[in-house]
Design a protein around this motif. Structure first.
Motif, PDB file in Angstrom:
ATOM      1  N   LEU A  60       0.824  -1.211   0.000  1.00 46.07           N
ATOM      2  CA  LEU A  60       0.000   0.000   0.000  1.00 46.07           C
ATOM      3  C   LEU A  60       0.857   1.258   0.000  1.00 46.07           C
ATOM      4  O   LEU A  60       0.531   2.242  -0.666  1.00 46.07           O
ATOM      5  N   HIS A  61       1.962   1.241   0.749  1.00 41.24           N
ATOM      6  CA  HIS A  61       2.882   2.388   0.725  1.00 41.24           C
ATOM      7  C   HIS A  61       3.408   2.601  -0.696  1.00 41.24           C
ATOM      8  O   HIS A  61       3.465   3.725  -1.191  1.00 41.24           O
ATOM      9  N   LYS A  62       3.783   1.513  -1.334  1.00 44.09           N
ATOM     10  CA  LYS A  62       4.294   1.594  -2.702  1.00 44.09           C
ATOM     11  C   LYS A  62       3.217   2.120  -3.650  1.00 44.09           C
ATOM     12  O   LYS A  62       3.456   3.022  -4.457  1.00 44.09           O
TER      13      LYS A  62
ATOM     14  N   GLU B  20      -1.855 -14.493  -5.543  1.00 45.59           N
ATOM     15  CA  GLU B  20      -2.382 -13.489  -6.479  1.00 45.59           C
ATOM     16  C   GLU B  20      -3.645 -12.849  -5.927  1.00 45.59           C
ATOM     17  O   GLU B  20      -3.847 -11.639  -6.070  1.00 45.59           O
ATOM     18  N   MET B  21      -4.507 -13.653  -5.295  1.00 46.39           N
ATOM     19  CA  MET B  21      -5.729 -13.101  -4.705  1.00 46.39           C
ATOM     20  C   MET B  21      -5.401 -12.064  -3.641  1.00 46.39           C
ATOM     21  O   MET B  21      -6.019 -10.997  -3.582  1.00 46.39           O
ATOM     22  N   TYR B  22      -4.424 -12.404  -2.792  1.00 46.40           N
ATOM     23  CA  TYR B  22      -4.109 -11.488  -1.698  1.00 46.40           C
ATOM     24  C   TYR B  22      -3.550 -10.169  -2.230  1.00 46.40           C
ATOM     25  O   TYR B  22      -3.959  -9.089  -1.786  1.00 46.40           O
ATOM     26  N   VAL B  23      -2.654 -10.249  -3.184  1.00 47.53           N
ATOM     27  CA  VAL B  23      -2.113  -9.009  -3.757  1.00 47.53           C
ATOM     28  C   VAL B  23      -3.230  -8.202  -4.408  1.00 47.53           C
ATOM     29  O   VAL B  23      -3.294  -6.974  -4.273  1.00 47.53           O
TER      30      VAL B  23
ATOM     31  N   ILE C 239      -5.195  -6.404  -1.799  1.00 43.98           N
ATOM     32  CA  ILE C 239      -4.460  -5.253  -1.252  1.00 43.98           C
ATOM     33  C   ILE C 239      -4.508  -4.068  -2.211  1.00 43.98           C
ATOM     34  O   ILE C 239      -4.836  -2.951  -1.827  1.00 43.98           O
ATOM     35  N   MET C 240      -4.174  -4.320  -3.455  1.00 46.58           N
ATOM     36  CA  MET C 240      -4.001  -3.231  -4.418  1.00 46.58           C
ATOM     37  C   MET C 240      -5.321  -2.698  -4.972  1.00 46.58           C
ATOM     38  O   MET C 240      -5.462  -1.500  -5.182  1.00 46.58           O
TER      39      MET C 240
ATOM     40  N   HIS D 114      -3.926   0.350  -7.896  1.00 48.63           N
ATOM     41  CA  HIS D 114      -2.786   0.105  -8.770  1.00 48.63           C
ATOM     42  C   HIS D 114      -2.920   0.902 -10.065  1.00 48.63           C
ATOM     43  O   HIS D 114      -1.965   1.509 -10.548  1.00 48.63           O
ATOM     44  N   LEU D 115      -4.130   0.906 -10.633  1.00 46.43           N
ATOM     45  CA  LEU D 115      -4.384   1.651 -11.862  1.00 46.43           C
ATOM     46  C   LEU D 115      -4.242   3.151 -11.638  1.00 46.43           C
ATOM     47  O   LEU D 115      -3.661   3.864 -12.463  1.00 46.43           O
ATOM     48  N   ARG D 116      -4.733   3.646 -10.495  1.00 48.24           N
ATOM     49  CA  ARG D 116      -4.567   5.068 -10.192  1.00 48.24           C
ATOM     50  C   ARG D 116      -3.086   5.446 -10.159  1.00 48.24           C
ATOM     51  O   ARG D 116      -2.693   6.505 -10.653  1.00 48.24           O
ATOM     52  N   THR D 117      -2.287   4.598  -9.558  1.00 43.69           N
ATOM     53  CA  THR D 117      -0.860   4.896  -9.460  1.00 43.69           C
ATOM     54  C   THR D 117      -0.219   4.972 -10.832  1.00 43.69           C
ATOM     55  O   THR D 117       0.511   5.917 -11.139  1.00 43.69           O
ATOM     56  N   ILE D 118      -0.487   3.990 -11.679  1.00 47.53           N
ATOM     57  CA  ILE D 118       0.115   3.981 -13.009  1.00 47.53           C
ATOM     58  C   ILE D 118      -0.319   5.191 -13.821  1.00 47.53           C
ATOM     59  O   ILE D 118       0.480   5.789 -14.547  1.00 47.53           O
ATOM     60  N   LEU D 119      -1.593   5.592 -13.675  1.00 44.38           N
ATOM     61  CA  LEU D 119      -2.121   6.730 -14.439  1.00 44.38           C
ATOM     62  C   LEU D 119      -1.870   8.071 -13.760  1.00 44.38           C
ATOM     63  O   LEU D 119      -2.283   9.112 -14.272  1.00 44.38           O
ATOM     64  N   ASN D 120      -1.218   8.047 -12.588  1.00 47.91           N
ATOM     65  CA  ASN D 120      -0.898   9.272 -11.849  1.00 47.91           C
ATOM     66  C   ASN D 120      -2.157  10.030 -11.427  1.00 47.91           C
ATOM     67  O   ASN D 120      -2.224  11.250 -11.513  1.00 47.91           O
ATOM     68  N   ILE D 121      -3.160   9.276 -10.985  1.00 47.08           N
ATOM     69  CA  ILE D 121      -4.405   9.856 -10.488  1.00 47.08           C
ATOM     70  C   ILE D 121      -4.359   9.799  -8.968  1.00 47.08           C
ATOM     71  O   ILE D 121      -4.027   8.759  -8.395  1.00 47.08           O
ATOM     72  N   PRO D 122      -4.680  10.902  -8.291  1.00 45.43           N
ATOM     73  CA  PRO D 122      -4.588  10.904  -6.821  1.00 45.43           C
ATOM     74  C   PRO D 122      -5.468   9.826  -6.182  1.00 45.43           C
ATOM     75  O   PRO D 122      -6.572   9.539  -6.653  1.00 45.43           O
ATOM     76  N   HIS D 123      -4.958   9.275  -5.095  1.00 40.04           N
ATOM     77  CA  HIS D 123      -5.718   8.282  -4.336  1.00 40.04           C
ATOM     78  C   HIS D 123      -6.630   8.999  -3.356  1.00 40.04           C
ATOM     79  O   HIS D 123      -6.232   9.994  -2.755  1.00 40.04           O
ATOM     80  N   PRO D 124      -7.846   8.490  -3.162  1.00 41.65           N
ATOM     81  CA  PRO D 124      -8.669   9.051  -2.091  1.00 41.65           C
ATOM     82  C   PRO D 124      -8.003   8.753  -0.750  1.00 41.65           C
ATOM     83  O   PRO D 124      -7.286   7.755  -0.628  1.00 41.65           O
TER      84      PRO D 124
END
Length: 198
Positions: A91-93, A155-158, A161-162, A166-176
Motif C-alpha cells: 500500500l505504501h508503494k 495473487e488473490m491477496y495481492v 491489497i491493491m 494500482h491503476l490510479r498509481t500507473i495513471l498518476n491519479i490521486p488516491h482518495p
C-alpha cells in the motif's frame, strides 16, 4: 574513520540504482547508460563494471524492491501480523510513499523495451508473488491456514491489497484518503478468514 572499499562500492551501486530509477521514471527505455552514469556521479567504467546493460539495472532495481516488500514474510511472526505487514508495504508503494514512479517507468518501457519490462517483472513482482506463495504453503503445512493452491491465493491477496489503486498509481491519479494501517489489517483479517483451517 575511513570507509573500507566494500562500503564505497556499495554506495556507488546504490547511487547507480537510484539514478536509474529516477531516469526510468522520467524517460522510460530512452534512458541511456551514459545518462545513468552522469546522474549517479560515476564514470562509465564504474557503471559497466557493475551492470552490463539497462536490463541488468532493471533486474537489480526490481530485486531490491521485492526484497524490501517481502521482508515481513521472513519475520516468523503470527500470520495476521505478517500479512498486515506485507499489505502495508504494498500500500505504501501503491500510494506513492516509496516511489510510484517505478510503476510508471516500467509501464513506459514495456512497449519499446519488452525484454527490459519482462526482466523487471520476473525479478520484482513475480519474485514477490513466488515468495508470498512459498510462505502461504508453509502456513498450510503448519495447519495455520488451509490453502490448496498457494499460487492462486498469493495473487488473490495481492489483488485484495491493491484493488483499483494500482491503476490510479500507473495513471498518476490521486488516491482518495484512507487509513493505510487499518486497511492493511482489515485486508489481512479478511484473507485469513477466507482461508481459515476447517
Amino acid at each position: 574513520m575511513a570507509r573500507v572499499a566494500g562500503q564505497v562500492d556499495e554506495a556507488k551501486t546504490e547511487a547507480i540504482l537510484d539514478a536509474a530509477l529516477a531516469l526510468f521514471a522520467e524517460k522510460g527505455a530512452l534512458t541511456s547508460m551514459d545518462a545513468i552514469a552522469r546522474r549517479a556521479g560515476v564514470s562509465r567504467q564504474t557503471l559497466y563494471n557493475r551492470f552490463a546493460s539497462k536490463v541488468e539495472i532493471g533486474q537489480a532495481l526490481a530485486a531490491r524492491r521485492a526484497a524490501a516488500l517481502t521482508e515481513p514474510l521472513r519475520t516468523g511472526g503470527e500470520p495476521a501480523a505478517v500479512l498486515a505487514g506485507y499489505a502495508e508495504g504494498l500500500l505504501h508503494k501503491m500510494r506513492g510513499d516509496t516511489g510510484p514512479d517505478a510503476l510508471r517507468g516500467v509501464a513506459l518501457m514495456s512497449p519499446t523495451a519488452p525484454e527490459l519490462a519482462q526482466a523487471v517483472y520476473r525479478a520484482g513482482p513475480a519474485e514477490g508473488l513466488r515468495r508470498l506463495s512459498a510462505w502461504l504453503a508453509e502456513q498450510d503445512r503448519a495447519g495455520h491456514l488451509s490453502i490448496p493452491d498457494p499460487d492462486a491465493a498469493a495473487e488473490m491477496y495481492v489483488g485484495m491489497i491493491m484493488g483499483h489503486g494500482h491503476l490510479r498509481t500507473i495513471l498518476n491519479i490521486p488516491h482518495p484518503p484512507f487509513d493505510l494501517e487499518a486497511r492493511a489489517r482489515e485486508t489481512a483479517a479478511r484473507f485469513l478468514k477466507a482461508f481459515a483451517p476447517g
